[in-house]
Design a protein around this motif. Structure first.
Motif, short mmCIF file in Angstrom:
data_model
loop_
_atom_site.label_atom_id
_atom_site.label_comp_id
_atom_site.label_asym_id
_atom_site.label_seq_id
_atom_site.Cartn_x
_atom_site.Cartn_y
_atom_site.Cartn_z
N GLY A 163 2.04 13.20 -1.98
CA GLY A 163 1.71 12.48 -3.20
C GLY A 163 0.51 11.18 -2.91
N PHE A 164 0.82 10.65 -4.30
CA PHE A 164 -0.39 9.55 -4.21
C PHE A 164 -0.24 8.33 -5.40
CE2 PHE A 164 -2.73 12.90 -5.68
CZ PHE A 164 -3.86 11.81 -7.21
N ILE A 165 -1.05 7.47 -4.86
CA ILE A 165 -1.05 6.31 -6.68
C ILE A 165 -2.48 6.37 -6.44
CG2 ILE A 165 0.14 5.04 -5.25
CD1 ILE A 165 1.70 4.63 -8.54
N THR A 166 -3.12 6.02 -7.46
CA THR A 166 -3.58 4.87 -7.49
C THR A 166 -3.98 3.35 -8.82
OG1 THR A 166 -5.07 6.36 -9.75
CG2 THR A 166 -5.31 6.75 -7.10
N PHE A 167 -4.92 2.64 -8.56
CA PHE A 167 -4.19 1.68 -9.33
C PHE A 167 -5.39 0.22 -9.65
CE2 PHE A 167 -1.36 0.91 -5.66
CZ PHE A 167 -1.86 -0.63 -5.37
N HIS A 168 -5.50 -0.33 -10.24
CA HIS A 168 -5.96 -1.28 -10.50
C HIS A 168 -5.46 -2.64 -11.17
CE1 HIS A 168 -8.67 -0.96 -14.33
NE2 HIS A 168 -7.75 0.22 -14.11
N VAL A 169 -6.31 -3.75 -10.45
CA VAL A 169 -5.64 -5.56 -10.58
C VAL A 169 -6.70 -6.24 -11.58
CG1 VAL A 169 -4.54 -7.31 -9.67
CG2 VAL A 169 -4.18 -5.65 -9.18
N GLU A 170 -6.34 -6.61 -12.78
CA GLU A 170 -7.69 -8.06 -13.43
C GLU A 170 -7.21 -9.24 -13.08
OE1 GLU A 170 -10.42 -6.72 -14.71
OE2 GLU A 170 -10.31 -4.14 -13.62
N LYS A 171 -7.94 -9.98 -11.78
CA LYS A 171 -6.77 -11.03 -11.97
C LYS A 171 -7.07 -11.73 -13.17
CE LYS A 171 -6.75 -12.01 -7.25
NZ LYS A 171 -7.56 -12.48 -5.87
N TYR A 179 -3.16 6.74 -11.93
CA TYR A 179 -2.26 8.10 -11.58
C TYR A 179 -0.76 7.66 -10.94
CZ TYR A 179 -5.92 9.82 -14.21
OH TYR A 179 -7.09 10.16 -15.10
N LEU A 180 0.22 8.45 -11.51
CA LEU A 180 0.87 8.77 -9.54
C LEU A 180 1.46 10.27 -9.91
CD1 LEU A 180 3.40 7.77 -7.62
CD2 LEU A 180 4.63 7.72 -10.55
N VAL A 181 1.02 10.78 -9.03
CA VAL A 181 1.33 12.17 -8.77
C VAL A 181 1.98 12.46 -7.00
CG1 VAL A 181 0.22 14.63 -8.03
CG2 VAL A 181 -1.53 12.57 -9.10
N VAL A 182 3.04 13.22 -7.82
CA VAL A 182 3.53 14.04 -6.15
C VAL A 182 3.36 15.72 -6.49
CG1 VAL A 182 6.15 14.12 -5.29
CG2 VAL A 182 5.54 12.42 -6.78
N LEU A 198 -14.84 -0.93 -7.94
CA LEU A 198 -14.20 -1.67 -8.10
C LEU A 198 -13.71 -2.52 -7.08
CD1 LEU A 198 -11.94 0.03 -10.64
CD2 LEU A 198 -13.88 -1.40 -10.65
N ASN A 199 -14.03 -2.37 -5.78
CA ASN A 199 -13.88 -2.68 -4.24
C ASN A 199 -12.25 -2.78 -4.45
OD1 ASN A 199 -16.56 -2.41 -3.72
ND2 ASN A 199 -17.22 -4.10 -4.84
N ASP A 200 -11.82 -4.05 -4.67
CA ASP A 200 -11.18 -4.77 -3.90
C ASP A 200 -9.75 -4.24 -5.08
OD1 ASP A 200 -12.11 -7.02 -5.06
OD2 ASP A 200 -10.52 -8.37 -4.90
N ARG A 201 -10.39 -4.46 -6.58
CA ARG A 201 -9.41 -4.61 -7.60
C ARG A 201 -8.66 -2.40 -7.62
NH1 ARG A 201 -13.51 -5.37 -12.23
NH2 ARG A 201 -13.16 -3.55 -12.48
N TYR A 202 -9.56 -2.08 -7.20
CA TYR A 202 -8.91 -0.92 -7.29
C TYR A 202 -8.56 0.08 -5.83
CZ TYR A 202 -8.50 4.65 -7.98
OH TYR A 202 -8.87 6.48 -7.74
N GLN A 203 -7.31 0.29 -5.89
CA GLN A 203 -6.37 1.13 -4.49
C GLN A 203 -5.71 2.87 -4.60
OE1 GLN A 203 -5.07 -1.44 -1.86
NE2 GLN A 203 -6.83 -3.06 -2.90
N PHE A 204 -6.16 3.10 -3.59
CA PHE A 204 -6.15 4.80 -3.51
C PHE A 204 -4.76 5.10 -2.59
CE2 PHE A 204 -8.13 8.65 -4.57
CZ PHE A 204 -7.17 9.53 -4.81
N ILE A 205 -3.71 4.84 -2.64
CA ILE A 205 -2.66 4.52 -1.54
C ILE A 205 -1.68 6.25 -1.73
CG2 ILE A 205 -0.31 3.65 -1.00
CD1 ILE A 205 -2.82 2.00 -0.95
N GLY A 206 -2.19 6.59 -0.45
CA GLY A 206 -1.28 8.03 -0.53
C GLY A 206 0.56 7.60 0.61
N LEU A 207 1.33 8.91 0.10
CA LEU A 207 2.55 8.88 1.23
C LEU A 207 2.19 10.33 1.82
CD1 LEU A 207 5.15 7.50 1.84
CD2 LEU A 207 6.01 8.24 0.23
#
Length: 195
Positions: free
Chosen positions: A58-66, A75-78, A41-50
């Motif tokens: 924690g972390f959150i994953t998301f993607h964007v369909e432009k 996912y939103l996980v703490v 999913l390349n630039d459409r998918y993001q896997f971000i942590g804190l």
């Protein structure tokens, strides 16, 4: 608190351990789905942590369909040790900000959440604080472990007036469950037809 990009080589194993401890097996995706999402999913998918003091809080994953101007929080996980420290709020706010930066025409952000027999999701009040509303749709997560589908609530946050919300929902559903999870489109079509 430090925001980081999680990659296969950076905090990935810690995130997978936390994920495995947080989600019940019937709705949990395999590590391979996360890896495939990062690759395909390349630039459409993001896997971000804190992180806090170099520990994954924690972390959150998301993607964007432009093409459809829609974002999907997967996912939103703490980590239990960091609950009550606004980790989820910071991750969600960051994801929303990042999605609107990726697609300046973003119209809608959606997320799915498990629900009890009364139709109530455990994080419903949290999502309402961020202006997400439960969308009146019959929404099922396909069985990810060769099990039965799991009823879910779909929450929607409108950023701008959406022209084709249902089309966007179905495209996001296909991106998540076909592209990332490899579930055949013929199987997904039954769920889409019943929405």
């Amino acid at each position: 608190m430090t925001v980081i990009n999680i990659t296969e080589d950076f905090y990935f194993e810690e995130a997978m351990t936390l994920y495995g401890q947080t989600f019940p097996a019937e709705i949990r995706e395999s590590e391979e789905v996360f890896r495939r999402s990062l690759q395909l999913l390349n630039d459409r998918y993001q896997f971000i942590g804190l992180t806090i003091d170099d520990q994954l809080a924690g972390f959150i994953t998301f993607h964007v369909e432009k093409d459809y101007h829609i974002g999907f929080i997967v996912y939103l996980v703490v980590h239990p040790a960091y609950r009550g420290q606004h980790v989820a709020s910071r991750l969600l706010a960051y994801a929303e900000e990042r999605m609107t930066a990726i697609d300046c025409s973003l119209e809608t952000i959606m997320l799915e959440c498990e629900k009890d027999q009364y139709g109530v999701s455990p994080l419903e009040s949290f999502y309402k604080k961020f202006n997400y509303v439960k969308y009146p749709i019959f929404y099922m997560q396909p069985g990810l472990q060769n099990n039965d589908p799991v009823p879910m609530n779909l929450f929607i946050k409108k950023i701008k007036k959406s022209r084709q919300l249902f089309l966007a929902i179905t495209q996001m559903y296909i991106a998540k469950y076909h592209d990332a999870n490899g579930i055949p489109l013929t199987k997904l079509q039954d769920y889409i037809n019943n929405m």
